[in-house]
Design a protein around this motif. Structure first.
Motif, PDB file in Angstrom:
ATOM      1  N   GLY C  42       0.787  -1.143  -0.251  1.00  0.00           N
ATOM      2  CA  GLY C  42      -0.068  -0.051  -0.129  1.00  0.00           C
ATOM      3  C   GLY C  42       0.988   1.339   0.015  1.00  0.00           C
ATOM      4  N   GLY C  43       0.461   2.163   0.889  1.00  0.00           N
ATOM      5  CA  GLY C  43       1.151   3.539   0.922  1.00  0.00           C
ATOM      6  C   GLY C  43       2.561   3.276   1.519  1.00  0.00           C
ATOM      7  N   TRP C  44       2.855   2.192   1.747  1.00  0.00           N
ATOM      8  CA  TRP C  44       4.336   2.050   2.541  1.00  0.00           C
ATOM      9  C   TRP C  44       5.498   1.572   1.362  1.00  0.00           C
ATOM     10  N   THR C  45       5.014   1.304   0.263  1.00  0.00           N
ATOM     11  CA  THR C  45       5.983   1.044  -0.683  1.00  0.00           C
ATOM     12  C   THR C  45       7.102   1.929  -0.728  1.00  0.00           C
ATOM     13  N   SER C  46       6.841   3.031  -1.066  1.00  0.00           N
ATOM     14  CA  SER C  46       7.947   4.234  -1.071  1.00  0.00           C
ATOM     15  C   SER C  46       8.829   4.560  -0.028  1.00  0.00           C
TER      16      SER C  46
END
Lengths: 222, 565, 103
Positions: C42-46
């Protein structure tokens, strides 16, 4: 030993009135410090490019994810591996160069470092050709529908080109050392220029380490 | 060249003068053009820089003269709108990047840094020479932009005008500035490395003259701010030349981001101009007041604080740009903080003067002028740091007057103070003091006559960068243009009498001002190796009187003597 | 800055062994980055990817560029570069993020 040190000692360090060995040590420390100041400067140079990317991506997150999916992950990953390997060889060359014993290893490592750098540029060239073939250049005929996706590719071309120029300078510096060291056995051992060039190489590596996840990895999942 | 000349201590000395058996000076170490253009001697490179920045100064000055001439009347009668835009751009670009930024660090700084710390040369002499060539290359590129039709964007190259709309030679001019940026980075690397590695025995950090500290802190800014400008300008070139969408709002770009990046460099650039000036003033005021500097350590910390805090304040140039009000608040607050160390410096110079035996030689006149002009410029800076006033006077002549008080009034006065102060050391010659005093006083009055009326015109609402204006502003513009004429004379005078002094001036003694710095403990002009033996430092700087001693009352001050005998 | 006596240089084999070990770690992290990019974070990829990149960069800076052996002056220089970069990012993003929040 002393003749070689005389060869390496430059002004103003030769005028310090110190014994040659400690004058050379101070010259080397000065050169290392100097290149680190320049590296700190370069941190801001590439940092500004990454800030540009960050702001654009914050403003257009979806378009950036869509655009980053279009980059070629295979070439990008291969190039990262090439540069990481060259960085290791550069580090070995830098350490082996202290003391006179390992001239052949140092020469070999320098040549391999420059060679891997050239391989990186070759892969990058193939990748560029593919990108151009797919019209991934901002302007008319750009394949993605969202206009801000072109911003991503503006940064992509700008950042990779600037990194490529830095790498080309690094290849020149390392190749120069290899050629001079191959011609003159006294040139390489303990020469401060070796560490200076290889520190610069390490920095160019680090820049790519950050460009890789920013340019190739976003938008892959889902 | 004849052998007789080479034997004299100064290359330009009169052959009929007595041979004094002094070591050969750096000026006599070679007389061909090649010996100058390939020299790695920091003193010769300083002279090369001095010549090139003088040329750029008068080029930028010529553009300013045209601007002031046009503004004499409310109507357009000398130049049209387009030419006017190109003139003030030329003036700004040349003056900022090719005169003010290199002015003190690369001339006086280059010459004096090794002398002041007791070194033989800079740490990287070849890099030093390379930086001059980069500067010249950049200057030629930018000057050729003028031949290619000029640039009409203003010195700030604001986007999207500079990238999308302007049809002038922006790319060429911007590339010139980009190249010159690497010249200043090279100088910065050199100064920092030299200060760290080549100090003479006994020259501890807190014995360094304040001028060295000033150069060091300036170089921090050189190294850490300039690369951001370089990238920003490269992005402008990329957007113009390759049509990449970067800052163009029509294609999703963020033009305010350009301003952030630009001012991250260009605000600290003001400190690049003023910090070395502060260093010069500290040297001159102590010498001509015969006092130790008041609060040496505080002066050092103030320099460091200005250099570091100067990086936190750039947003005050952008209050009306569309930046978020929250960010404007933060930047406004941070901008007020930087006034504190600046005020410390002014108070400490004043306290140094207190009960000193003050002499009014020409360097001191310039220095006292600096303190007054810097104070006015600094205080009006506080007006501009507060958001409501800034919104009122944004893009008016109030801003123009403010930054000219700092960049021209203060920095250029300090440059002339230093030039006169160290002229005997650099050339081995004394200049005609009466002329110099007259020029210093004329410069102060000319400057105030030029720029004080601009505060008033600006506060009344006259916008900058227009060649025509409503007639009610004419009185202020006539005053300003008249002042500019006076100022031009004051700037041309040193060119005349300093040149005269090189050829016909009296020989200077080693230490004509009875100054305390290490740079005076060698011959005038110094030999290639700078010192005759190995210098060693035993005392604190500004050793003009015993530590802790009260000022001596009613003692006649020993006047400085120019004569060698 | 070490102007004093330098410790005896380590043998060639030790230099190679150490460098290859670090290299293996770097390649491993590179593989992890690739995996993380495809993983459903989710948003944690980066954040994960940049964290991995920062680890790689730290390994190169400390072990390949020899910050581990460098004197305090060189370390301070490197830290200065990062600190000033932090100034640039923090104050610039102060504006951009507060603008986006109010948009």
């Amino acid at each position: 030993m002393s003749a070689a040190e005389k060869l390496l000692l430059r002004e103003p360090w030769d005028g310090l009135g110190l014994p040659e060995e400690s004058a050379l040590a101070r010259q080397r420390a000065g050169a290392t410090f100097g290149i680190w100041i320049f590296i700190a400067s370069e941190v801001l140079f590439f940092g500004a490019i990454i800030l540009l990317y960050t702001v654009m991506r914050l403003e257009h997150p979806d378009a950036f994810a869509a655009a980053a999916r279009e980059t070629n992950l295979v070439y990008g990953t291969l190039n990262t591996a090439l540069l990481l390997t060259s960085g290791m060889l550069a580090a070995v060359a830098s350490r082996m160069n202290e003391g006179a014993g390992a001239r052949r290893t140092v020469l070999w490592c320098l040549a391999a470092t420059a060679g891997l750098g050239l391989a990186f540029l070759a892969v990058k060239g193939i990748e560029y050709r593919e990108d151009i073939g797919r019209h991934l250049v901002p302007g008319p005929g750009f394949p993605l529908p969202q206009p801000p996706a072109q911003l991503f590719f503006a940064v992509y071309w700008f950042a990779t080109a600037i990194h490529g120029i830095h790498l080309a300078i690094g290849i020149g510096l390392v190749a120069r050392l290899a050629i001079l060291g191959w011609r003159d056995p006294a040139f390489l051992p303990d020469n401060p220029q070796v560490e200076v060039s290889l520190l610069y190489w390490g920095f160019v590596d680090i820049v790519w380490i950050f460009l890789y996840p920013l340019l190739y990895l976003p938008g892959r999942a889902g | 060249m004849s052998a007789g000349l080479a034997e004299s201590p100064t290359a330009l000395a009169d052959r009929g003068e007595l041979a004094l058996g002094l070591p050969e000076s750096y000026l006599a170490a070679g007389h061909t053009l090649g010996s100058w253009l390939t020299s790695t001697d920091h003193k010769r490179i300083a002279i090369l820089y001095a010549i090139s920045i003088t040329v750029f100064f008068f080029l930028g000055g010529a553009a300013a003269t045209m601007v002031r001439l046009e503004l004499f009347t409310p109507k357009a009668d000398v130049v049209g709108a387009d030419t006017y835009n190109k003139l003030f751009t030329l003036h700004g670009v040349i003056m900022v990047w090719f005169f003010l930024i290199p002015s003190i660090p690369t001339t006086l700084g280059n010459f004096l840094l090794p002398l002041m710390i007791g070194a033989r040369d800079m740490a990287f002499p070849k890099l030093n020479l390379a930086s001059w060539y980069l500067n010249i290359l950049g200057g030629l590129l930018t000057a050729s932009a003028m031949l290619a039709g000029g640039i009409d964007t203003g010195w700030t190259f604001y986007v999207p005008y500079a990238t999308v709309f302007s049809n002038s030679a922006v790319s060429l001019g911007v590339l010139g500035v980009f190249v010159s940026g690497f010249s200043t980075i090279a100088t910065g690397v050199n100064v920092i490395a030299t200060t760290h590695t080549l100090r003479a025995p006994g020259m501890t950090w807190f014995r360094l003259p304040l001028f060295v500290w000033a150069l060091y802190t300036t170089s921090l800014i050189f190294v850490l701010a300039t690369p951001v400008l370089a990238v920003t300008l490269l992005l402008v070139v990329a957007e113009r030349a390759f049509d990449l969408p970067i800052f163009d709002p029509a294609r999703g770009g963020d033009p305010i981001l350009f301003q952030h990046l630009f001012w991250f460099y260009s605000h600290p650039a003001v400190y690049i101009m003023i910090l070395p000036a502060m260093g010069v003033i500290s040297e001159v005021i102590t010498c001509f007041a015969r006092r130790r500097v008041f609060g040496y350590t505080f002066m050092v910390y103030a320099l460091l604080a200005i250099a570091v805090i100067g990086f936190f304040t750039w947003g005050h140039h952008m209050f009306t740009s569309g930046m978020s009000p929250f960010a404007a608040l933060v930047f406004s607050f941070l901008s007020f903080i930087v006034a504190v160390p600046s005020a410390i410096k002014v108070f400490n110079w004043t306290a140094t003067l207190y009960r000193g035996q003050i002499g009014f030689e020409s360097p001191m006149l310039y220095a006292l002028g600096f303190v007054g002009l810097f104070t006015v410029g600094g205080l009006t800076g506080l007006f501009l740091a507060s958001v409501p006033i800034d919104v009122h006077v944004q893009d008016t002549y109030f801003v123009v007057a403010h930054f000219h008080y700092i960049m021209v009034g203060a920095s250029v006065s300090a440059y002339f103070a230093g030039l006169h102060f160290w002229w005997p050391k650099v050339t081995g010659r004394m200049y005609p003091e009466t002329w110099a005093k007259f020029a210093a006083i004329l410069m102060f009055f000319g400057f105030n006559l030029t720029f004080f009326p601009q505060f008033i015109a600006g506060y009344l609402g006259m916008p900058r960068r227009y060649h025509v204006y409503p007639p009610e502003f004419q009185i202020w513009n006539v005053l300003s243009s008249s002042g500019a004429a006076v100022l031009a004379v004051a700037y041309l005078m040193p060119l005349g009498y300093l040149t005269w002094s090189v050829l016909f001036g009296e020989r200077a003694r080693n230490d004509p001002w009875n100054a305390s710095g290490l740079e005076w403990r060698t011959t005038s002009p110094p030999p290639r190796e700078n010192f005759l033996g190995k210098p060693e430092v035993l005392a604190e700087p500004y050793n003009y009187h015993p530590e802790g001693a009260p000022p001596v009352k009613d003692q006649p001050r020993i006047p400085a003597q120019g004569s060698l005998t | 800055m070490s102007a004093g006596p330098t410790p005896p240089a380590p043998s060639g084999a030790r230099i190679w062994r150490r460098a290859l070990l670090v290299w293996a770690g770097l390649i491993l992290l590179l593989g992890l980055s690739c995996l993380a990019a495809w993983a459903p974070l989710g948003g944690w990829t980066s954040a994960v990817n940049l964290g991995l990149a920062a680890t790689q960069a730290a390994l190169v800076a400390v072990l390949f560029m020899r910050l581990d052996e460098a004197g305090p002056l060189v370390r301070l220089t490197a830290a200065c570069g990062l600190f000033w970069l932090a100034i640039l990012f923090t104050l610039c993003l102060t504006d951009v993020l507060s603008r986006l929040a109010n948009a």
